[in-house]
Design a protein around this motif. Sequence first.
Motif, PDB file in Angstrom:
ATOM      1  N   ASP A  44     -85.029  12.127 -60.349  1.00  0.00           N
ATOM      2  CA  ASP A  44     -83.757  12.019 -61.061  1.00  0.00           C
ATOM      3  C   ASP A  44     -82.643  11.688 -60.068  1.00  0.00           C
ATOM      4  N   LEU A  45     -81.881  10.621 -60.342  1.00  0.00           N
ATOM      5  CA  LEU A  45     -80.871  10.127 -59.399  1.00  0.00           C
ATOM      6  C   LEU A  45     -79.821  11.183 -59.073  1.00  0.00           C
ATOM      7  N   VAL A  46     -79.342  11.899 -60.097  1.00  0.00           N
ATOM      8  CA  VAL A  46     -78.308  12.926 -59.880  1.00  0.00           C
ATOM      9  C   VAL A  46     -78.834  14.022 -58.956  1.00  0.00           C
ATOM     10  N   VAL A  47     -80.056  14.495 -59.223  1.00  0.00           N
ATOM     11  CA  VAL A  47     -80.632  15.590 -58.433  1.00  0.00           C
ATOM     12  C   VAL A  47     -80.943  15.131 -57.007  1.00  0.00           C
ATOM     13  N   VAL A  48     -81.543  13.943 -56.877  1.00  0.00           N
ATOM     14  CA  VAL A  48     -81.894  13.449 -55.538  1.00  0.00           C
ATOM     15  C   VAL A  48     -80.643  13.246 -54.683  1.00  0.00           C
ATOM     16  N   CYS A  49     -79.597  12.670 -55.283  1.00  0.00           N
ATOM     17  CA  CYS A  49     -78.333  12.482 -54.535  1.00  0.00           C
ATOM     18  C   CYS A  49     -77.738  13.833 -54.131  1.00  0.00           C
ATOM     19  N   SER A  50     -77.795  14.803 -55.040  1.00  0.00           N
ATOM     20  CA  SER A  50     -77.257  16.145 -54.734  1.00  0.00           C
ATOM     21  C   SER A  50     -78.069  16.825 -53.643  1.00  0.00           C
ATOM     22  N   LEU A  51     -79.405  16.649 -53.686  1.00  0.00           N
ATOM     23  CA  LEU A  51     -80.268  17.215 -52.643  1.00  0.00           C
ATOM     24  C   LEU A  51     -79.970  16.591 -51.283  1.00  0.00           C
ATOM     25  N   ALA A  52     -79.861  15.254 -51.255  1.00  0.00           N
ATOM     26  CA  ALA A  52     -79.567  14.563 -49.995  1.00  0.00           C
ATOM     27  C   ALA A  52     -78.227  15.020 -49.435  1.00  0.00           C
ATOM     28  N   HIS A  53     -77.219  15.131 -50.314  1.00  0.00           N
ATOM     29  CA  HIS A  53     -75.888  15.592 -49.894  1.00  0.00           C
ATOM     30  C   HIS A  53     -75.968  16.995 -49.290  1.00  0.00           C
ATOM     31  N   MET A  54     -76.753  17.880 -49.975  1.00  0.00           N
ATOM     32  CA  MET A  54     -76.884  19.251 -49.489  1.00  0.00           C
ATOM     33  C   MET A  54     -77.509  19.285 -48.097  1.00  0.00           C
ATOM     34  N   TYR A  55     -78.609  18.556 -47.908  1.00  0.00           N
ATOM     35  CA  TYR A  55     -79.286  18.554 -46.611  1.00  0.00           C
ATOM     36  C   TYR A  55     -78.378  18.004 -45.505  1.00  0.00           C
ATOM     37  N   LEU A  56     -77.665  16.924 -45.815  1.00  0.00           N
ATOM     38  CA  LEU A  56     -76.786  16.309 -44.810  1.00  0.00           C
ATOM     39  C   LEU A  56     -75.648  17.251 -44.438  1.00  0.00           C
ATOM     40  N   LYS A  57     -75.046  17.909 -45.444  1.00  0.00           N
ATOM     41  CA  LYS A  57     -73.938  18.838 -45.174  1.00  0.00           C
ATOM     42  C   LYS A  57     -74.402  20.055 -44.377  1.00  0.00           C
ATOM     43  N   CYS A  58     -75.676  20.421 -44.567  1.00  0.00           N
ATOM     44  CA  CYS A  58     -76.225  21.583 -43.846  1.00  0.00           C
ATOM     45  C   CYS A  58     -76.747  21.200 -42.462  1.00  0.00           C
ATOM     46  N   GLY A  59     -76.594  19.916 -42.086  1.00  0.00           N
ATOM     47  CA  GLY A  59     -77.002  19.475 -40.759  1.00  0.00           C
ATOM     48  C   GLY A  59     -78.463  19.084 -40.649  1.00  0.00           C
ATOM     49  N   SER A  60     -79.186  19.082 -41.782  1.00  0.00           N
ATOM     50  CA  SER A  60     -80.600  18.702 -41.762  1.00  0.00           C
ATOM     51  C   SER A  60     -80.699  17.207 -42.090  1.00  0.00           C
ATOM     52  N   LEU A  61     -80.357  16.387 -41.087  1.00  0.00           N
ATOM     53  CA  LEU A  61     -80.224  14.949 -41.314  1.00  0.00           C
ATOM     54  C   LEU A  61     -81.533  14.296 -41.713  1.00  0.00           C
TER      55      LEU A  61
END
Length: 484
Positions: A44-61
């Motif tokens: 799901d595009l909304v969920v995948v984008c939100s997951l990617a955003h979360m990982y990036l913000k948490c420093g897990s590039l």
Amino acid sequence: MHELGFLSDEFTLGSVLRGCAGLRALVAGRQVHGFARKCGFDFDLVVVCSLAHMYLKCGSLREGERLITAMPSQNVVTWNMLIAGRAPNGYPEEVLDQYDMMKMAGFRPDRITFVSVISSCSELATLGQGQQIHTEVIKAGASSTLSVISSLISMYSRCGCLEDSFKVFLECKNGDVVCWSSMIAAYGFHGRGVEAIDLFNQMEQQEKFEANDVTFLSLLYACSHCRLKEEGTGFLELMVEKYGFKPRIVHYTCMVDLLGRYGSLEEAETLIKSMPVKADVIIWKTLLFACKIHKKAEIARRIAEEVFRLDPWDPVSYVLLSNIHASDKRWDDASDVRKEMRERKLKKEPGVSWLEVKNQIHQFGVGDKSHPKSAEIDSYLRELISKMKKRGYVPDIDSVLHDMDVEDKENNLVHHSEKLAIAFALLCTPAGTPIRVIKNLRVCSDCHVAIKYISEISNREITVRDCSRFHHFKNGKCSCGDYW
């Protein structure tokens, strides 16, 4: 929600993941990721984008980027996530590389893209690239976006071009408090405390703007670097009594820096012990640094105990204390501190200077011989030192905090990274061209004196950005007035 029998949808998960991102809650975010998989939201595009955003913000590039690159199609939003994810995590060069790749892929940058890439130019102090991106901002019609304007003000300031910062500020007809605060911060970073205060007074006269706690942080910083003790104390009182802000630890740290630089070390220590917030290691290190400036070895030992209690693994604190002992000729004490560093396997951060010439970054370390023009630089620098000595330059061998003979100390000073960078610039740029050098550590007292002589002999404006401020050298004088 689940206890009441309601099921999560993609928008619920997106909201929860944004909360995890805001809190930097990586473990909770991974748990939500697992739940999303079980519920079939993997694609799901909304969920995948939100997951990617979360990982990036948490420093897990790596995890964030893997999700983005696995998407069946890319768009401006996904590119912005890739770029914005790298920007705050210490990868400014990669941000600029991603920006170029984004354009090559046929996507047009938007205001979110521009804020990230301009901030990376600020960090690297790559003026040429920053100016090029500014041109692209204008072409894209984003030059009136306030977040972009604030980023441009900061970028030009951090690249050493205060006049260009002010020009961008003046061209902004409907600026907000962030733009005003950015310009106040720019003045402070360049040691123009009086101008920073004047701008704040102008801001107060305009009823539509009200200062925030960041504005006062910028004012305290400006006062700290301009010997404005009474004014800084007044601003701390003003933010509490008139504006009703509770000073945060960063405000008290700025105040301790102001008092420490001024020489009021006991007053600074009293402030730390009496402030209503818990002292952290940074505020104690700030006071320890002030002890180094004023060569107060006895106070330094007491302050160092507080620093090591809070963080016994930070090499900077050990280096500071060792240097304080060495400047006081207490070689045994300095040796003991360095021995403890070795036992803890702690290493000092090496001094590095860099500059941009013809859109290329050239980097130099202490005694660096890796540059292709190393032999020419060394020869030119020795000629330059000879000319400087004829004009009265005396190497400050006391700033070499090692127990070695005079000749070795002089040789050590010659090859400091900022001297190598400036010599390279003098060799490779046309006469009269301004020189801009960035250094990761504080400029030492010998280099500070030496660069004054170099600016006079070469008839060049030389700007050096060290870890705390800008120094503008011209005609044998520095803008800091030897107060840094």
